[in-house]
Design a protein around this motif. Structure first.
Motif, short mmCIF file in Angstrom:
data_model
loop_
_atom_site.label_atom_id
_atom_site.label_comp_id
_atom_site.label_asym_id
_atom_site.label_seq_id
_atom_site.Cartn_x
_atom_site.Cartn_y
_atom_site.Cartn_z
N GLY A 117 -1.11 -4.56 11.77
CA GLY A 117 0.31 -5.06 11.08
C GLY A 117 1.37 -4.33 10.24
O GLY A 117 0.89 -2.86 10.68
N ARG A 118 2.18 -4.73 9.68
CA ARG A 118 3.02 -3.78 8.83
C ARG A 118 2.94 -4.47 7.33
O ARG A 118 3.18 -5.29 7.30
N ILE A 119 3.07 -3.07 6.59
CA ILE A 119 3.28 -3.45 5.38
C ILE A 119 4.61 -2.94 4.75
O ILE A 119 5.04 -1.90 5.33
N ALA A 120 5.07 -3.61 3.64
CA ALA A 120 6.45 -3.34 3.17
C ALA A 120 5.98 -2.66 1.94
O ALA A 120 5.54 -3.61 0.98
N VAL A 121 6.51 -1.60 1.31
CA VAL A 121 6.30 -1.02 0.08
C VAL A 121 7.42 -0.35 -0.33
O VAL A 121 8.58 -0.01 0.33
N ALA A 128 10.03 1.24 2.45
CA ALA A 128 9.38 1.46 3.55
C ALA A 128 8.46 0.39 4.41
O ALA A 128 7.71 -0.45 3.78
N ILE A 129 8.53 0.29 5.59
CA ILE A 129 7.73 -0.43 6.45
C ILE A 129 6.65 0.42 7.38
O ILE A 129 7.03 1.43 8.09
N PHE A 143 -6.96 -3.08 4.34
CA PHE A 143 -6.50 -1.76 5.39
C PHE A 143 -7.03 -0.69 4.70
O PHE A 143 -7.21 -0.43 3.62
N ARG A 144 -7.38 0.48 5.50
CA ARG A 144 -7.58 1.68 5.03
C ARG A 144 -6.38 2.73 5.09
O ARG A 144 -5.67 2.92 6.30
N THR A 145 -6.42 3.55 4.22
CA THR A 145 -5.51 4.75 4.17
C THR A 145 -5.93 5.99 3.38
O THR A 145 -7.24 5.92 3.17
N SER A 146 -5.26 6.59 3.05
CA SER A 146 -5.71 7.78 2.35
C SER A 146 -4.93 8.06 0.88
O SER A 146 -3.74 7.20 1.04
N LEU A 150 1.67 7.32 2.41
CA LEU A 150 2.52 6.04 1.80
C LEU A 150 2.05 4.83 1.53
O LEU A 150 2.30 4.24 0.38
N PRO A 151 1.02 4.14 2.40
CA PRO A 151 0.42 2.84 2.15
C PRO A 151 -0.34 2.90 0.92
O PRO A 151 -0.51 1.72 0.39
N ALA A 152 -0.92 3.85 0.31
CA ALA A 152 -1.54 3.86 -0.82
C ALA A 152 -0.60 3.32 -1.98
O ALA A 152 -1.12 2.82 -3.13
N GLY A 153 0.72 3.62 -1.65
CA GLY A 153 1.80 3.17 -2.93
C GLY A 153 1.70 1.38 -3.03
O GLY A 153 2.09 1.01 -4.09
N ALA A 154 1.09 0.75 -2.27
CA ALA A 154 0.85 -0.60 -2.14
C ALA A 154 0.08 -1.02 -3.43
O ALA A 154 0.23 -2.30 -3.93
N ALA A 155 -1.02 -0.17 -3.86
CA ALA A 155 -1.81 -0.62 -4.73
C ALA A 155 -1.23 -1.02 -6.15
O ALA A 155 -0.50 -0.25 -6.60
N GLY A 156 -1.65 -1.90 -6.80
CA GLY A 156 -1.01 -2.55 -8.03
C GLY A 156 0.34 -3.14 -7.88
O GLY A 156 0.96 -3.73 -8.82
N ALA A 157 0.69 -3.37 -6.76
CA ALA A 157 2.02 -4.01 -6.51
C ALA A 157 2.17 -5.22 -5.72
O ALA A 157 1.08 -5.33 -4.92
N GLU A 158 3.13 -6.06 -5.87
CA GLU A 158 3.30 -7.08 -4.93
C GLU A 158 4.00 -6.73 -3.51
O GLU A 158 4.76 -6.06 -3.72
N ILE A 159 3.30 -6.70 -2.39
CA ILE A 159 3.69 -6.29 -1.29
C ILE A 159 3.96 -7.57 -0.27
O ILE A 159 3.45 -8.62 -0.43
N ALA A 160 4.58 -7.19 0.98
CA ALA A 160 4.88 -8.03 2.16
C ALA A 160 3.87 -7.38 3.03
O ALA A 160 3.96 -5.95 3.25
#
Length: 236
Positions: A117-121, A128-129, A143-146, A150-160
């Motif tokens: 899938g795709r996350i918007a952060v 970024a998507i 989902f897993r990241t490092s 960039l996907p790690a920036g999703a933590a603590g925020a409301e995301i799509a």
């Protein structure tokens, strides 16, 4: 003589699942309003072979593909999926398409247990998507990241989070959107549980051992239907 099926990769080339040619042939034939008998007559084949081609795993030779493409007013490239590396949805709209809103249960069913899938952060450089391998567990998406990705920036925020499927052959598809707050999972028991549930390592490779979980507050979806199309994605 009617064309006979061949084995092996044949004209469809490597990388295309068996049956793809038949799906494209059936879709194009119906777009033109042709019966199998009509197409067989145009292509110098037998109606029985057209049926076999559309419903089984035939791999026709190049000579027959050329005749078939001419009969269907298209190209061999389109029939064999040569445009597969192009963005999805390059074909024409279906006949009288209908946009249908999906219920929450339908959305979760389409999300399934795992996929891409795709996350918007939001990043320092703007929105970024990003594509991610995900799994669904107990009404949440993980989902897993490092930690430096960039996907790690999703933590603590409301995301799509968005996932979709486009069927170019039949000009239909669906999309599901989940919106909610994301959090990291760091406790060993929780990490181990997600590791066990993961269907695959992240396709991007590398050391990606930071789990992020999204708890959706809102899950919505839409589907484009083409009534009467073969391979219709489940209806309402």
């Amino acid at each position: 003589m009617p064309e006979q099926p061949q084995t092996g990769r044949g004209a469809s080339g490597p990388g295309h699942a068996k049956g793809d040619v038949g799906r494209r042939v059936a879709a194009r034939r119906q777009q033109l309003g042709l019966s199998r008998e009509d197409l067989a007559l145009r292509a110098g084949s037998a109606p029985g072979y057209i049926e076999y081609l559309e419903e089984k795993t035939a791999t026709p030779g190049m000579g027959f593909l050329l005749r078939l493409a001419d009969a269907l007013e298209t190209t061999v490239t389109m029939l064999t999926g040569g445009s597969a590396d192009l963005p999805p949805g390059i074909g024409r709209a279906g006949d009288h398409p209908e946009l249908v809103e999906l219920g929450r249960d339908q959305c979760w069913a389409l999300l399934g247990t795992h996929g891409v899938g795709r996350i918007a952060v939001t990043t320092a450089k703007g929105p970024a998507i990003l594509p991610v391998n995900y799994l669904v567990t107990q009404g949440e998406i993980a989902f897993r990241t490092s930690s430096d990705a960039l996907p790690a920036g999703a933590a603590g925020a409301e995301i799509a989070f968005e996932v979709d499927h486009i069927d170019d052959a039949f000009s239909q598809g669906w999309s599901v959107l989940a919106v909610g707050r994301a959090r990291t999972v760091t406790e060993p028991e929780g990490v181990a549980k997600l590791d066990r549930q993961a269907y695959s390592a992240p396709w991007a490779g590398g050391d990606r051992d930071l789990w992020i979980v999204v708890a959706p507050d809102r899950v919505t979806g839409r589907r484009i239907l083409v009534r009467g199309a073969p391979g219709q994605l489940g209806g309402r």
